[in-house]
Write a protein that holds these residues in place. Sequence first.
Motif, PDB file in Angstrom:
ATOM      1  N   LEU A   5       0.955  -1.125  -0.022  1.00  0.00           N
ATOM      2  CA  LEU A   5       0.015  -0.026   0.025  1.00  0.00           C
ATOM      3  C   LEU A   5       0.855   1.240   0.100  1.00  0.00           C
ATOM      4  N   VAL A   6       1.869   1.222   1.019  1.00  0.00           N
ATOM      5  CA  VAL A   6       2.834   2.315   0.722  1.00  0.00           C
ATOM      6  C   VAL A   6       3.582   2.442  -0.649  1.00  0.00           C
ATOM      7  N   LEU A   7       3.940   1.583  -1.279  1.00  0.00           N
ATOM      8  CA  LEU A   7       4.685   1.653  -2.560  1.00  0.00           C
ATOM      9  C   LEU A   7       3.526   2.103  -3.475  1.00  0.00           C
ATOM     10  N   ARG A   8       2.310   1.886  -3.491  1.00  0.00           N
ATOM     11  CA  ARG A   8       1.316   2.299  -4.464  1.00  0.00           C
ATOM     12  C   ARG A   8       1.239   3.938  -4.232  1.00  0.00           C
ATOM     13  N   LEU A   9       1.446   4.218  -2.882  1.00  0.00           N
ATOM     14  CA  LEU A   9       1.072   5.923  -2.741  1.00  0.00           C
ATOM     15  C   LEU A   9       2.241   6.653  -2.933  1.00  0.00           C
ATOM     16  N   ALA A  10       3.508   6.144  -2.710  1.00  0.00           N
ATOM     17  CA  ALA A  10       4.911   6.733  -2.907  1.00  0.00           C
ATOM     18  C   ALA A  10       5.812   6.633  -4.031  1.00  0.00           C
ATOM     19  N   LEU A  11       5.492   5.595  -4.681  1.00  0.00           N
ATOM     20  CA  LEU A  11       6.276   5.148  -5.864  1.00  0.00           C
ATOM     21  C   LEU A  11       5.472   4.956  -7.168  1.00  0.00           C
ATOM     22  N   SER A  12       5.706   5.825  -7.996  1.00  0.00           N
ATOM     23  CA  SER A  12       5.279   5.624  -9.576  1.00  0.00           C
ATOM     24  C   SER A  12       5.913   4.514 -10.163  1.00  0.00           C
ATOM     25  N   PRO A  13       5.476   3.717 -10.989  1.00  0.00           N
ATOM     26  CA  PRO A  13       6.292   2.833 -11.799  1.00  0.00           C
ATOM     27  C   PRO A  13       7.530   3.277 -12.427  1.00  0.00           C
ATOM     28  N   GLY A  14       8.283   2.442 -12.165  1.00  0.00           N
ATOM     29  CA  GLY A  14       9.834   2.968 -12.684  1.00  0.00           C
ATOM     30  C   GLY A  14      10.417   3.960 -11.806  1.00  0.00           C
ATOM     31  N   GLY A  15       9.884   4.235 -10.626  1.00  0.00           N
ATOM     32  CA  GLY A  15      10.563   5.354  -9.670  1.00  0.00           C
ATOM     33  C   GLY A  15      11.834   4.377  -8.922  1.00  0.00           C
ATOM     34  N   GLY A  16      12.822   5.380  -8.579  1.00  0.00           N
ATOM     35  CA  GLY A  16      14.052   4.824  -8.200  1.00  0.00           C
ATOM     36  C   GLY A  16      13.943   4.566  -6.545  1.00  0.00           C
ATOM     37  N   VAL A  17      14.399   3.427  -6.143  1.00  0.00           N
ATOM     38  CA  VAL A  17      14.337   2.873  -4.739  1.00  0.00           C
ATOM     39  C   VAL A  17      15.751   2.326  -4.173  1.00  0.00           C
ATOM     40  N   LEU A  18      16.129   2.763  -2.779  1.00  0.00           N
ATOM     41  CA  LEU A  18      17.103   2.408  -2.513  1.00  0.00           C
ATOM     42  C   LEU A  18      17.071   1.022  -1.403  1.00  0.00           C
ATOM     43  N   VAL A  19      17.587   0.145  -1.366  1.00  0.00           N
ATOM     44  CA  VAL A  19      17.477  -1.118  -0.554  1.00  0.00           C
ATOM     45  C   VAL A  19      18.770  -1.536  -0.133  1.00  0.00           C
ATOM     46  N   GLU A  20      18.730  -2.252   1.064  1.00  0.00           N
ATOM     47  CA  GLU A  20      19.811  -2.892   1.411  1.00  0.00           C
ATOM     48  C   GLU A  20      20.160  -4.064   0.717  1.00  0.00           C
ATOM     49  N   SER A  21      21.446  -4.581   0.759  1.00  0.00           N
ATOM     50  CA  SER A  21      21.723  -5.980   0.180  1.00  0.00           C
ATOM     51  C   SER A  21      22.641  -6.554   1.166  1.00  0.00           C
ATOM     52  N   PRO A  22      22.165  -7.658   1.750  1.00  0.00           N
ATOM     53  CA  PRO A  22      21.009  -8.525   1.353  1.00  0.00           C
ATOM     54  C   PRO A  22      19.713  -7.783   1.847  1.00  0.00           C
ATOM     55  N   SER A  23      18.497  -8.240   1.359  1.00  0.00           N
ATOM     56  CA  SER A  23      17.295  -7.644   1.859  1.00  0.00           C
ATOM     57  C   SER A  23      16.153  -8.804   1.981  1.00  0.00           C
ATOM     58  N   TYR A  24      15.117  -8.499   2.214  1.00  0.00           N
ATOM     59  CA  TYR A  24      13.646  -9.400   2.315  1.00  0.00           C
ATOM     60  C   TYR A  24      13.222  -9.573   1.003  1.00  0.00           C
ATOM     61  N   PRO A  25      13.176 -10.916   0.649  1.00  0.00           N
ATOM     62  CA  PRO A  25      12.737 -11.238  -0.742  1.00  0.00           C
ATOM     63  C   PRO A  25      11.066 -10.863  -1.170  1.00  0.00           C
TER      64      PRO A  25
END
Length: 485
Positions: free
Chosen positions: A187-207
């Motif tokens: 739900l948060v991604l639907r509100l905050a992130l448009s398709p193709g938007g940039g995201v930073l995640v840790e590596s490794p992260s939750y699958p």
Amino acid sequence: MASQLRGVQLARLLGQWHALPGRRRSPDYAALAGAVRGLLADGRLPLGVRLPAERDLAEALRISRTTVTAAYRELRDSGHLASRRGAGSWTMLPGTHRVAPNGLWIPLDDRDMLDLGVAALAAPPELLPAARAAAEDLPRYLGGAGYHPIGIIELREAVAQRYTERGLPTSPDQIMVTNGTQHALDLVLRLALSPGGGVLVESPSYPNALAALAARRARITTYGLAADATGWDADLLLGTLRQVRPRVGYLIPDFQNPTGHLMPTELRERLVTTAHAVGTDLVIDESFVDLPLDGTELPPPTASFDRHSRVVSIGGMSKPFWGGLRIGWIRASAPQVQRLAAARVGVDMSSPVLDQLVAVHLLDVAPAIVAARRAQLAIQRDALLGALAARLPQWRVIVPRGGVTLWAELDGPISSALARAAEEVGVRLAPGPRFGLDGTLERFLRLPFTLPAADLVEAVGRIAAVRYDLDRTGSPRWREPSVIA
């Protein structure tokens, strides 16, 4: 925009590269190239990052520029580096190999399997009394339609109180109840992130988080966690944020899944400040925040440093209570909660009222449940550590300060092959590449300590047996497990 490493940053990642195994048999440039390949394979050096200029790295490592030039040439020849004159050199993997970060696999229900793919506990004994009490409360809701898009008031009050007790004053209007933490993230991604938007995640992260980002067609930039107990390198993490300026950052600062790292207070504050400066919204996953071990003191919630509504916190009942109770939540500003409720209409109407009432009764006795969980997990963690030390002493494991998982560094890039072999002897594993992108993390394996101690010891014995067989036999037949959680 790809992020770029400075010479001193890459030098810190490389560490004692000149003392690696086989160093005496290799010239300096080959040893340096091998160390960079190792960082790429382990996920500590992201793909698509621009490496330092040759002169910059040579000065940082105190070696000749000729050595760095030769190392970069070898990396290009092996397919680990792409260069363009005047633009620099970017990291890659040979053949542009990619592994899809799907979390859900083919469903199997084998009760004889020792399942180390799911990091979740069995239900606590308090669940049945809570369910009976919830059923008795249900009649007062039956006169309405049963739709509560942001959750019933009793549960939102209980969750808000938990945040307030952690030092983060929260009102019920800042809480939205969801169907689990994964639903909250979606739900948060639907509100905050448009398709193709940039995201930073840790590596490794939750699958499953990586799968949710892939479903949004996000442009993912990874930040590689250190393989030692430090976890996050503040300079590298904040530098990546400033360079990439992603729309969203998804992080797990409280007993990170799968490594178990705990982000220090100072970095939490600097992270929020930097995110605000570059226009990044932070999604903070607090799934394991209730499970510190060995008396570990928790830092303040990351959102406690937020003054600009840049931090959205998500959590739920799955890890401290039971995965079968699909109750999660989002903590955000009241206006954000209302926008999330509007976005939710296109997904589902609300969470089940009966499940929410069960959650209310469980939260009433949460201190006793969580204390018992921590004691249980400490015993099982120590049993797993003891079995690994006895049967697989060459594996390297950092003892986590909380959470439910160990992140083991193996004695070779064998994680996927080991998972296939273990399946044949009745042990289900989640191999390292499932927690990263692009085929990295083959030297790592997540091992949850959520099963009874005797089962964990038995599982390690079976894993050890097939590990030694890997060196003498061919690859076993592939059988995929069901779910990573």
